[in-house]
Scaffold this active site. Sequence first.
Site, mmCIF file in Angstrom:
data_model
loop_
_atom_site.group_PDB
_atom_site.id
_atom_site.type_symbol
_atom_site.label_atom_id
_atom_site.label_comp_id
_atom_site.label_asym_id
_atom_site.label_seq_id
_atom_site.Cartn_x
_atom_site.Cartn_y
_atom_site.Cartn_z
ATOM 1 N N TYR A 161 31.893 -23.848 -6.388
ATOM 2 C CA TYR A 161 31.481 -24.741 -7.468
ATOM 3 C C TYR A 161 30.830 -25.966 -6.852
ATOM 4 O O TYR A 161 31.502 -26.780 -6.210
ATOM 5 C CB TYR A 161 32.714 -25.117 -8.289
ATOM 6 C CG TYR A 161 32.479 -25.921 -9.546
ATOM 7 C CD1 TYR A 161 31.204 -26.196 -10.027
ATOM 8 C CD2 TYR A 161 33.557 -26.407 -10.277
ATOM 9 C CE1 TYR A 161 31.010 -26.915 -11.184
ATOM 10 C CE2 TYR A 161 33.381 -27.134 -11.437
ATOM 11 C CZ TYR A 161 32.112 -27.388 -11.891
ATOM 12 O OH TYR A 161 31.923 -28.128 -13.043
ATOM 13 N N LYS A 190 28.537 -21.586 -8.843
ATOM 14 C CA LYS A 190 28.030 -22.316 -10.006
ATOM 15 C C LYS A 190 27.326 -23.559 -9.496
ATOM 16 O O LYS A 190 27.918 -24.370 -8.774
ATOM 17 C CB LYS A 190 29.149 -22.715 -10.963
ATOM 18 C CG LYS A 190 28.639 -23.520 -12.162
ATOM 19 C CD LYS A 190 29.745 -24.166 -12.977
ATOM 20 C CE LYS A 190 29.125 -24.996 -14.099
ATOM 21 N NZ LYS A 190 30.132 -25.824 -14.808
#
Length: 311
Positions: free
Chosen positions: A144, A174
């Site tokens: 992330y 992400k």
Amino acid sequence: MAPLCPPRGVYTPVVAFFHENETLDLEALKAHITRLAKSGVAGLVIQGSNGEAPHLLHSERQEVIAVASAVLKEHGKRDAVIIAGCGAQSTRETIQLCKEAQEAGADFALILSPSYWTGAMQKPAIQKFFLDVADVSPIPILLYNFPSVTPGIDLDSDTIAILGSSHANIVGCKLTCGNLGKLHRIAHDARITSPFATFAGKSDFFLHGLVGGSNGVIAAAANLVPKIHVKLLQYYDEGKLKEAGDLQTKLSDADWQLFLLGVAGLKAALQRYYGYGGGRSRRPLGLVESSRFEGKIETILKSVVDLEDSL
């Protein structure tokens, strides 16, 4: 059995709901996930940034995951994927969160870089952190990258590609950084030979990410208007780029207004337009009053909600 990496599609990073006394509002959560389950999203992210993970106890994190899993199954969405935010400042706690997420029903873990000791978090330390977690986590992990909440720590494309190519339990990322060049490089990096899902991290570059080869989007605005996101992906896959571009313009405008309102403001929008959730976060984030919805904000958000309701 969960897939090797999250399937392509739209993922909603589910917001956390609280009563006035700051206890979890599970009834609002159930109402929200019921609406999402009917919208066509590929899955949910629980305890991402919009899920206010730093504000929740370990037991509360597990409870929210379990409720989300139960509601999805209740509505026949057994194939819907649950990605759980499991980032913490130590390797030890991160691994513990991964184990607890798996026990509660999560399929994947989404993990931020540790950042409290920012100066010590150079590339070798960060790479070792993710590899150590991947070695032990019972569920596959996604990296992330969100520099705004990790005091400027920004995973570059080489770091992500090296991690993605060197460990079978690292299956995606992400990118909330918004770097489309980075997204494109990762999505097409020849070093990554196993399934690896590269996600855009915001609605305002959803279409751009698809053009660059993304696996879809994990987007806060998909809490408010999930069907529009699903429709944009459909238009793109059908080659209807004009229609997809028109929806992207609407999402970009709405995403900016929601950003201005903040995390609690997104929940205030859910209360205003769908009648549940309130505009409350745990302190110190506080409350967003309905009076914030006026003028341009109201015009833009009401327009996308009306479109959502027509789909």
